[in-house]
Design a protein around this motif. Sequence first.
Motif, short mmCIF file in Angstrom:
data_model
loop_
_atom_site.label_atom_id
_atom_site.label_comp_id
_atom_site.label_asym_id
_atom_site.label_seq_id
_atom_site.Cartn_x
_atom_site.Cartn_y
_atom_site.Cartn_z
N ARG A 3 61.40 34.52 55.29
CA ARG A 3 62.06 34.20 54.16
C ARG A 3 62.15 35.24 52.87
O ARG A 3 60.71 35.45 52.38
N VAL A 4 63.12 35.92 52.64
CA VAL A 4 63.08 36.88 51.52
C VAL A 4 63.77 36.44 50.24
O VAL A 4 64.86 35.80 50.37
N ALA A 20 72.43 46.41 54.35
CA ALA A 20 71.77 46.18 55.78
C ALA A 20 71.09 44.89 56.08
O ALA A 20 70.95 44.33 56.96
N LEU A 21 70.67 44.37 54.84
CA LEU A 21 69.77 43.23 54.67
C LEU A 21 70.77 42.00 55.14
O LEU A 21 70.23 41.13 56.23
N HIS A 26 67.38 37.15 58.59
CA HIS A 26 66.23 36.47 57.80
C HIS A 26 66.99 35.55 56.74
O HIS A 26 67.98 35.61 56.53
N GLN A 27 66.22 34.53 56.50
CA GLN A 27 66.79 33.61 55.24
C GLN A 27 66.82 34.32 53.98
O GLN A 27 65.52 34.51 53.35
N VAL A 28 67.84 34.64 53.39
CA VAL A 28 67.66 35.57 52.17
C VAL A 28 68.09 34.41 50.99
O VAL A 28 69.22 33.91 51.01
N GLY A 183 67.00 31.76 64.80
CA GLY A 183 67.78 32.01 63.53
C GLY A 183 69.37 31.36 63.70
O GLY A 183 69.81 30.96 64.80
N TYR A 184 70.08 31.22 62.50
CA TYR A 184 71.07 30.74 62.25
C TYR A 184 72.25 31.51 62.72
O TYR A 184 73.34 30.90 63.61
N ASP A 185 72.15 32.68 62.92
CA ASP A 185 73.19 33.59 63.44
C ASP A 185 73.21 33.86 64.84
O ASP A 185 73.97 34.85 65.57
N TYR A 186 72.20 33.27 65.82
CA TYR A 186 72.23 33.47 67.32
C TYR A 186 73.24 32.84 67.93
O TYR A 186 73.38 31.75 67.77
#
Length: 238
Positions: A3-4, A20-21, A26-28, A183-186
Amino acid sequence: MARVLLLTNSLGASAEVLPALGLLQHQVRILPAEASVLVEAPEMDLLFIDARRDLPAAKSLTRLLTSTGIGSPVIVITTEGGLSAVSAEWGIDDVILDTAGPAEVEARIRISIGEHVAMRSALDPNAGEIRTGDIVIDENAYTAKVKGRTLDLTFKEFELLKYLAQHPGRVFTRAQLLQEIWGYDYFGGTRTVDVHIRRLRAKLGPEFESIIGTVRNVGYRFTMPPGSKESLLSERVQ
């Protein structure tokens, strides 16, 4: 998946601050670079501060945040020209260029969080441990043991076991586990969860494979291992 929290006053958000982030899983969350936003700060594992355009303001912000103790590592994002201004006085954990690639950003996040956890563990040796009967899951060392035997788990297998053990008795659908662990993007399907559950059970062995219970047509849950205090208490209640 961490969690970022990113503090920036840039209108371009993370796409401009640290491109790049946005490519990592990651949850940004993005908030203005002001100390006041941390009065009701969201839960976070790591804090990025945008220092590309206003180094003095960024320095004041980092010193204020670290002096009050925010409970998570702080990484400053700057340009190559700004590196000369960053010093130990900032009270930060790391500094990274805004042009850094995904692999470097991921490594910096992983190392900063790991060092922060290790420091907390030095103050409390039992912090980060989940103990259930003969099963010990150490979040800090990324290890799981059964009767003192260390399980040879992959990262995802460990994360899956840890997540289920953190919510004993709660049933999770395959879609929920896929979202939480991968993760959501998988882009893989829920079949991935079944494969990892099967491998995890095999590594737990015949005596403990049943702690990962299957709820037909729903998903999976963590059940207390036989002989554990929680298991015996449950039997008495029933």
